[in-house]
Write a protein that holds these residues in place. Structure first.
Motif, short mmCIF file in Angstrom:
data_model
loop_
_atom_site.label_atom_id
_atom_site.label_comp_id
_atom_site.label_asym_id
_atom_site.label_seq_id
_atom_site.Cartn_x
_atom_site.Cartn_y
_atom_site.Cartn_z
N GLU A 36 0.84 -1.19 0.00
CA GLU A 36 0.00 0.00 0.00
C GLU A 36 0.88 1.24 0.00
N ILE A 37 0.36 2.31 -0.51
CA ILE A 37 1.08 3.57 -0.45
C ILE A 37 0.20 4.62 0.19
N ILE A 38 0.85 5.62 0.75
CA ILE A 38 0.13 6.76 1.30
C ILE A 38 0.63 7.96 0.52
N PRO A 39 -0.27 8.66 -0.14
CA PRO A 39 0.16 9.84 -0.88
C PRO A 39 0.72 10.88 0.08
N ASP A 40 1.58 11.74 -0.42
CA ASP A 40 2.14 12.81 0.39
C ASP A 40 1.01 13.77 0.75
N ILE A 41 0.81 13.97 2.04
CA ILE A 41 -0.22 14.88 2.54
C ILE A 41 0.50 15.98 3.30
N LEU A 42 0.45 17.18 2.79
CA LEU A 42 1.21 18.30 3.31
C LEU A 42 1.07 18.45 4.83
N LEU A 44 0.57 16.25 7.11
CA LEU A 44 0.97 15.09 7.91
C LEU A 44 2.46 14.82 7.80
N GLU A 45 3.05 14.46 8.91
CA GLU A 45 4.44 14.00 8.94
C GLU A 45 4.40 12.48 8.80
N ILE A 46 4.26 12.04 7.56
CA ILE A 46 4.04 10.62 7.26
C ILE A 46 5.18 9.75 7.80
N ASN A 47 6.42 10.16 7.61
CA ASN A 47 7.55 9.33 8.05
C ASN A 47 7.55 9.12 9.56
N ASN A 48 7.26 10.17 10.32
CA ASN A 48 7.19 10.03 11.78
C ASN A 48 6.05 9.10 12.18
N LEU A 50 4.71 6.75 10.36
CA LEU A 50 5.07 5.39 9.96
C LEU A 50 6.03 4.74 10.95
N MET A 51 6.95 5.52 11.49
CA MET A 51 7.86 4.97 12.49
C MET A 51 7.08 4.50 13.71
N ARG A 52 6.07 5.29 14.13
CA ARG A 52 5.26 4.89 15.29
C ARG A 52 4.43 3.65 14.99
N MET A 53 4.14 3.40 13.71
CA MET A 53 3.35 2.24 13.30
C MET A 53 4.24 1.05 12.93
N GLY A 54 5.52 1.17 13.17
CA GLY A 54 6.43 0.08 12.82
C GLY A 54 6.52 -0.12 11.32
N GLY A 55 6.28 0.93 10.55
CA GLY A 55 6.37 0.84 9.10
C GLY A 55 5.14 0.27 8.43
N ASP A 56 4.08 0.06 9.18
CA ASP A 56 2.87 -0.56 8.65
C ASP A 56 2.03 0.48 7.90
N ILE A 57 2.24 0.55 6.60
CA ILE A 57 1.57 1.53 5.76
C ILE A 57 0.06 1.32 5.77
N GLY A 102 -1.87 13.44 16.70
CA GLY A 102 -0.47 13.10 16.91
C GLY A 102 -0.12 11.73 16.36
N THR A 103 -1.01 10.79 16.52
CA THR A 103 -0.78 9.43 16.03
C THR A 103 -0.61 9.39 14.52
N ILE A 104 -1.41 10.15 13.80
CA ILE A 104 -1.33 10.11 12.33
C ILE A 104 -0.31 11.10 11.77
N GLY A 105 0.38 11.84 12.64
CA GLY A 105 1.41 12.75 12.18
C GLY A 105 0.93 14.16 11.90
N ALA A 106 -0.27 14.51 12.36
CA ALA A 106 -0.79 15.87 12.18
C ALA A 106 -0.34 16.72 13.38
N SER A 107 0.97 16.97 13.45
CA SER A 107 1.54 17.61 14.63
C SER A 107 1.07 19.05 14.83
#
Length: 172
Positions: A36-42, A44-48, A50-57, A102-107
């Motif tokens: 699966e991919i997640i499009p770049d969403i301005l 959201l800090e997607i990489n952060n 994803l790290m909290r999700m153990g890379g589970d896209i 915070g969980t989804i990266g919307a800091s």
């Protein structure tokens, strides 16, 4: 001690240090679904995230969609609670928004929610309306972008039980 926001890798390393499986030879770790991919969403800090999700896209994608579904009317719920002088409900709603964002990266949204939560805890009304309006604008922008990228995803699989306990708790 495992601090929030939870970094899944650190979580498992800490758990592995303290818990020994009864039958280690039967322990199987399934690979994370990377198809699966997640499009770049301005917003959201997607990489952060994803790290909290153990890379589970796939999990992160579901959480973003679920966030969009459950938080689309959160500002209305907060305003209604405040209009009814129900500060406890307003605090609970903003705290939940803070954690989910915070969980989804919307800091940025999580940070604004921290500010509003602090104002509510301290019974500060000066600037509260403006802070809520600012948060509403940020949230609507994110929700609009998620809706345009993912459309109607109401038929997604249920989120695994482990995902429901992930929470972001930023210290004030």
């Amino acid at each position: 001690h495992i601090p929030k926001p939870i970094d899944v890798t650190q979580f498992f390393l800490t758990m592995a240090r303290w818990i020994k499986p009864a039958h280690p030879e039967s322990t199987v770790i399934s690979p994370t679904n990377q198809e699966e991919i997640i499009p770049d969403i301005l917003e959201l800090e997607i990489n952060n995230a994803l790290m909290r999700m153990g890379g589970d896209i796939k999990l992160l994608r579901k959480l973003i969609i679920r966030f969009s579904e459950t938080q689309s009317d959160v500002i209305l719920r907060i305003k209604k609670a405040l209009d009814a002088n129900d500060t406890e409900t307003a605090k609970r709603e903003i705290h939940t928004l803070k954690g989910l964002a915070g969980t989804i990266g919307a800091s940025t949204i999580a940070d604004r929610a921290v500010t509003i939560e602090s104002m509510l805890k301290n019974s500060t009304t000066d600037g509260l309306e403006e802070a809520i309006l600012d948060l509403e604008t940020l949230l609507n922008t994110l929700l609009g972008r998620v809706q345009s990228l993912f459309g109607d995803q109401s038929k997604i699989d249920e989120i695994p039980e482990k995902a429901s306990s992930i929470e972001y708790d930023k210290k004030e």
